[in-house]
Design a protein around this motif. Structure first.
Motif, PDB file in Angstrom:
ATOM      1  N   ASP A   7       0.850  -1.191   0.000  1.00 58.18           N
ATOM      2  CA  ASP A   7       0.000   0.000   0.000  1.00 58.18           C
ATOM      3  C   ASP A   7       0.884   1.238   0.000  1.00 58.18           C
ATOM      4  N   TYR A   8       1.376   1.584  -1.182  1.00 59.23           N
ATOM      5  CA  TYR A   8       2.273   2.738  -1.280  1.00 59.23           C
ATOM      6  C   TYR A   8       1.552   4.054  -1.003  1.00 59.23           C
ATOM      7  N   ALA A   9       0.249   4.080  -1.193  1.00 57.19           N
ATOM      8  CA  ALA A   9      -0.483   5.344  -1.085  1.00 57.19           C
ATOM      9  C   ALA A   9      -0.670   5.794   0.349  1.00 57.19           C
ATOM     10  N   SER A  10      -0.941   4.875   1.269  1.00 56.97           N
ATOM     11  CA  SER A  10      -1.305   5.309   2.617  1.00 56.97           C
ATOM     12  C   SER A  10      -0.481   4.685   3.735  1.00 56.97           C
ATOM     13  N   ALA A  11       0.267   3.631   3.479  1.00 57.15           N
ATOM     14  CA  ALA A  11       1.064   3.005   4.533  1.00 57.15           C
ATOM     15  C   ALA A  11       2.318   3.828   4.823  1.00 57.15           C
ATOM     16  N   MET A 103      12.827   6.745  -2.728  1.00 57.56           N
ATOM     17  CA  MET A 103      11.960   6.499  -3.878  1.00 57.56           C
ATOM     18  C   MET A 103      11.331   5.115  -3.803  1.00 57.56           C
ATOM     19  N   LEU A 104      10.223   4.945  -4.523  1.00 60.21           N
ATOM     20  CA  LEU A 104       9.603   3.645  -4.675  1.00 60.21           C
ATOM     21  C   LEU A 104      10.361   2.836  -5.732  1.00 60.21           C
ATOM     22  N   PRO A 105      10.156   1.519  -5.764  1.00 59.92           N
ATOM     23  CA  PRO A 105      10.968   0.663  -6.648  1.00 59.92           C
ATOM     24  C   PRO A 105      10.954   1.066  -8.116  1.00 59.92           C
ATOM     25  N   GLY A 106       9.773   1.397  -8.645  1.00 62.78           N
ATOM     26  CA  GLY A 106       9.715   1.737 -10.055  1.00 62.78           C
ATOM     27  C   GLY A 106      10.475   2.996 -10.414  1.00 62.78           C
ATOM     28  N   PHE A 324       2.438  -2.698  -8.420  1.00 60.21           N
ATOM     29  CA  PHE A 324       3.369  -3.498  -7.627  1.00 60.21           C
ATOM     30  C   PHE A 324       4.676  -2.759  -7.347  1.00 60.21           C
ATOM     31  N   PHE A 325       5.127  -1.932  -8.264  1.00 60.10           N
ATOM     32  CA  PHE A 325       6.402  -1.223  -8.101  1.00 60.10           C
ATOM     33  C   PHE A 325       6.206   0.264  -7.824  1.00 60.10           C
ATOM     34  N   GLY A 326       4.967   0.726  -7.662  1.00 58.03           N
ATOM     35  CA  GLY A 326       4.712   2.148  -7.687  1.00 58.03           C
ATOM     36  C   GLY A 326       4.866   2.639  -9.121  1.00 58.03           C
ATOM     37  N   PRO A 327       4.795   3.942  -9.359  1.00 58.82           N
ATOM     38  CA  PRO A 327       4.989   4.449 -10.717  1.00 58.82           C
ATOM     39  C   PRO A 327       6.356   4.036 -11.268  1.00 58.82           C
ATOM     40  N   VAL A 328       6.374   3.537 -12.497  1.00 53.83           N
ATOM     41  CA  VAL A 328       7.605   3.026 -13.104  1.00 53.83           C
ATOM     42  C   VAL A 328       8.098   3.997 -14.165  1.00 53.83           C
ATOM     43  N   SER A 330       9.976   5.189 -17.446  1.00 50.79           N
ATOM     44  CA  SER A 330      10.120   4.519 -18.735  1.00 50.79           C
ATOM     45  C   SER A 330      11.497   3.890 -18.890  1.00 50.79           C
ATOM     46  N   ALA A 331      12.530   4.525 -18.335  1.00 46.74           N
ATOM     47  CA  ALA A 331      13.885   3.984 -18.444  1.00 46.74           C
ATOM     48  C   ALA A 331      14.052   2.679 -17.676  1.00 46.74           C
ATOM     49  N   ASN A 332      13.171   2.425 -16.703  1.00 47.33           N
ATOM     50  CA  ASN A 332      13.289   1.223 -15.875  1.00 47.33           C
ATOM     51  C   ASN A 332      12.341   0.111 -16.297  1.00 47.33           C
ATOM     52  N   ARG A 333      11.444   0.386 -17.187  1.00 49.77           N
ATOM     53  CA  ARG A 333      10.365  -0.545 -17.509  1.00 49.77           C
ATOM     54  C   ARG A 333      10.893  -1.905 -17.984  1.00 49.77           C
ATOM     55  N   GLU A 334      11.861  -1.900 -18.895  1.00 48.56           N
ATOM     56  CA  GLU A 334      12.320  -3.159 -19.471  1.00 48.56           C
ATOM     57  C   GLU A 334      13.228  -3.951 -18.545  1.00 48.56           C
ATOM     58  N   ARG A 335      13.577  -3.404 -17.396  1.00 49.59           N
ATOM     59  CA  ARG A 335      14.295  -4.192 -16.396  1.00 49.59           C
ATOM     60  C   ARG A 335      13.386  -5.245 -15.775  1.00 49.59           C
TER      61      ARG A 335
END
Length: 383
Positions: A7-11, A103-106, A324-328, A330-335
Motif C-alpha cells: 500500500d504505497y499510497a497510505s502506509a 523512492m519507490l521501486p519503479g 506493484f512497483f509504484g509508478p515506473v 520509462s527507463a526502468n520498464r524493461e528491467r
C-alpha cells in the motif's frame, strides 16, 4: 493468497524513514512537499542532533514479535513501535535502494535480486553487481545521503569494507563517509564514537547476519534465535551510550518465510517451463521471466497451469498497472520481467541447472507480498 501489492499510497514506508530523520535533524529543506508529507506519517517530529538508523537485514515485524522472548532490549521497545512496509519485491537490493533514495521501486529501478540490463540483454545480481554496469547510471538520482551531506549534515555509513564505494552501495547509498568493520561489536563501537562527536549527523548502520542465518537455517531454527539474542545484546550496548539529543531508529529491509525444499518447483525438472524463456531473474519468491519474442502468452499459460493457486503470474503491464512497483519510469520498464511469478506462503521456484548448490540449499526466503515479508518494525529510542 494475498494478491495486492504494498500500500504505497497510505502506509508508512521504509522509503520515508531517512526523510523523516532529515526533518528531525533540521534538514527537511532537502525534501519536496510530497516527501515531507509522507515522512510525517512516521511521527518522528522530535528534534535531534544525531539520528542513528540501524537496519537489521531480515528482521520482519512478525518474526520479531513472535520471538521477542529472546530479545529483551528490542522487546522493551515494542510497545511504542510502529510498522513500516517494504516495497515489492521484499528483498534487500530493492529495500536498501528505497531507504537510500527515498523512492519507490519503479522510480529507483532496483526491482529485484537479479534484473535484466536491457542495453546488454544480460541479467545481473543487484547485490554482487556487474563491473560492466555503472552504479551511478543505474540509479542516477542524487541519494538522500548526498543531499544531506550537501546540507551540511555529516553522514556516516557503517558496514562491511568490501561494499565501500562499489556496486549497490555506490548506486543507492552513496554520499558521506564510510567506516568499515567486520564484526557487530566493531560496528556498534563505531556508532558509539560517532554519536559523541559534535555536530549534526546521520549514522547509518547495516547488519546482515540475521538474514544470512535465516536463509541457511530457516527462521524457525535455534541458530536464528541465537543470532537474534546476540544482536539484541549489542543494540542494548549502543542504546546505553546514547546522549540525550540522539534518536535511535531500528528497522529492517524485509521479513522472511521458510520454504520447504519439497514445496518448490525446480525449472530444471520442468522443460515446459523453460520453453520460450530466454532468461530468469528475481528470486525464488518473486521471479522475473524474460521471454522470447512472441512467446509471452504461451509461457504465461504454462506457468499459471503449473503453479495453480500457489502463485500469481502477472504480465509486466499488469504488474505495473496494479501498482506493484509504484509508478515506473520509462527507463526502468524493461528491467522488469515480461512475466512475474509472485509466490504465496511456503512456495518458491528454483533452477538447479543454473543456481549454485549453496543457493539451492537455502531454507529461508523472501521477495513476496505476504505480511511476514513486507511488514518491518520501526523501533525508537531517545538517548
Amino acid at each position: 493468497m494475498r494478491t495486492a501489492p504494498p500500500d504505497y499510497a497510505s502506509a508508512a514506508l521504509l522509503s520515508d524513514l531517512v526523510p523523516a530523520a532529515a526533518i528531525a535533524l533540521g534538514a527537511g529543506g532537502i525534501l519536496d512537499d510530497g516527501a515531507r508529507s509522507r515522512a510525517a506519517r512516521l511521527g518522528l517530529d522530535t528534534e535531534a542532533r544525531v539520528a542513528v538508523v540501524v537496519l537489521i537485514d531480515g528482521m520482519g515485524s512478525r518474526l520479531l514479535r513472535d520471538r521477542a522472548a529472546h530479545a529483551p532490549f528490542l522487546r522493551g521497545l515494542l510497545s511504542g513501535a510502529g510498522t513500516l512496509s517494504a516495497g515489492f519485491p521484499s528483498t534487500t537490493a530493492n529495500s536498501l535502494s528505497s531507504l537510500g533514495t527515498g523512492m519507490l521501486p519503479g522510480a529507483h529501478g532496483v526491482m529485484g535480486y537479479r534484473l535484466l540490463d536491457p542495453s546488454r540483454d544480460v541479467v545481473f545480481n543487484q547485490l554482487t553487481w556487474d563491473p560492466e554496469v555503472d552504479p551511478e547510471a543505474w540509479v542516477p538520482d542524487a541519494t538522500l545521503f548526498e543531499r544531506l551531506a550537501a546540507a551540511e549534515v555529516d553522514v556516516v555509513s557503517l558496514g562491511e569494507p568490501k561494499f565501500a564505494g562499489r556496486g549497490l552501495n555506490q548506486a543507492s547509498l552513496r554520499g558521506g563517509r564510510f567506516r568499515g568493520s567486520q564484526t557487530l561489536a566493531e560496528r556498534i563501537a563505531h556508532a558509539r564514537e560517532e554519536v559523541r562527536r559534535p555536530g549534526r549527523r546521520l549514522v547509518y548502520l547495516y547488519w546482515g547476519a540475521l538474514d544470512r542465518t535465516g536463509h541457511v537455517h530457516g527462521v524457525d531454527s535455534w541458530e536464528w534465535l541465537e543470532e537474534l539474542e546476540h544482536l539484541d545484546g549489542q543494540l542494548s550496548e549502543l542504546a546505553s551510550a546514547l546522549p540525550p539529543d540522539v534518536e535511535l531508529l531500528v528497522t529492517a529491509d524485509h521479513g522472511m518465510v521458510d520454504v520447504p525444499h519439497g514445496a518448490r518447483i525446480d525449472l530444471a525438472d520442468e522443460p515446459d517451463l523453460r520453453s520460450g524463456v530466454r532468461a530468469v531473474g528475481g528470486e525464488p519468491r518473486a521471479v522475473h521471466l524474460y521471454t522470447e519474442p512472441g512467446a509471452q502468452d504461451e509461457v504465461c499459460a504454462a506457468y499459471r497451469s503449473a503453479v495453480g493457486d500457489r502463485a500469481l503470474v502477472l504480465t509486466r503491464g499488469d504488474a505495473i498497472a496494479q501498482g506493484f512497483f509504484g509508478p515506473v519510469r520509462s527507463a526502468n520498464r524493461e528491467r522488469i520481467g515480461d512475466l512475474l511469478v509472485v509466490c504465496d506462503d511456503g512456495f518458491g521456484i528454483v533452477d538447479s541447472a543454473h543456481d549454485s548448490p549453496a543457493a539451492l540449499a537455502l531454507v529461508g526466503h523472501h521477495g513476496g507480498i505476504t505480511e511476514r515479508e513486507l511488514d518491518i518494525p520501526l523501533l525508537r529510542l531517545r538517548g
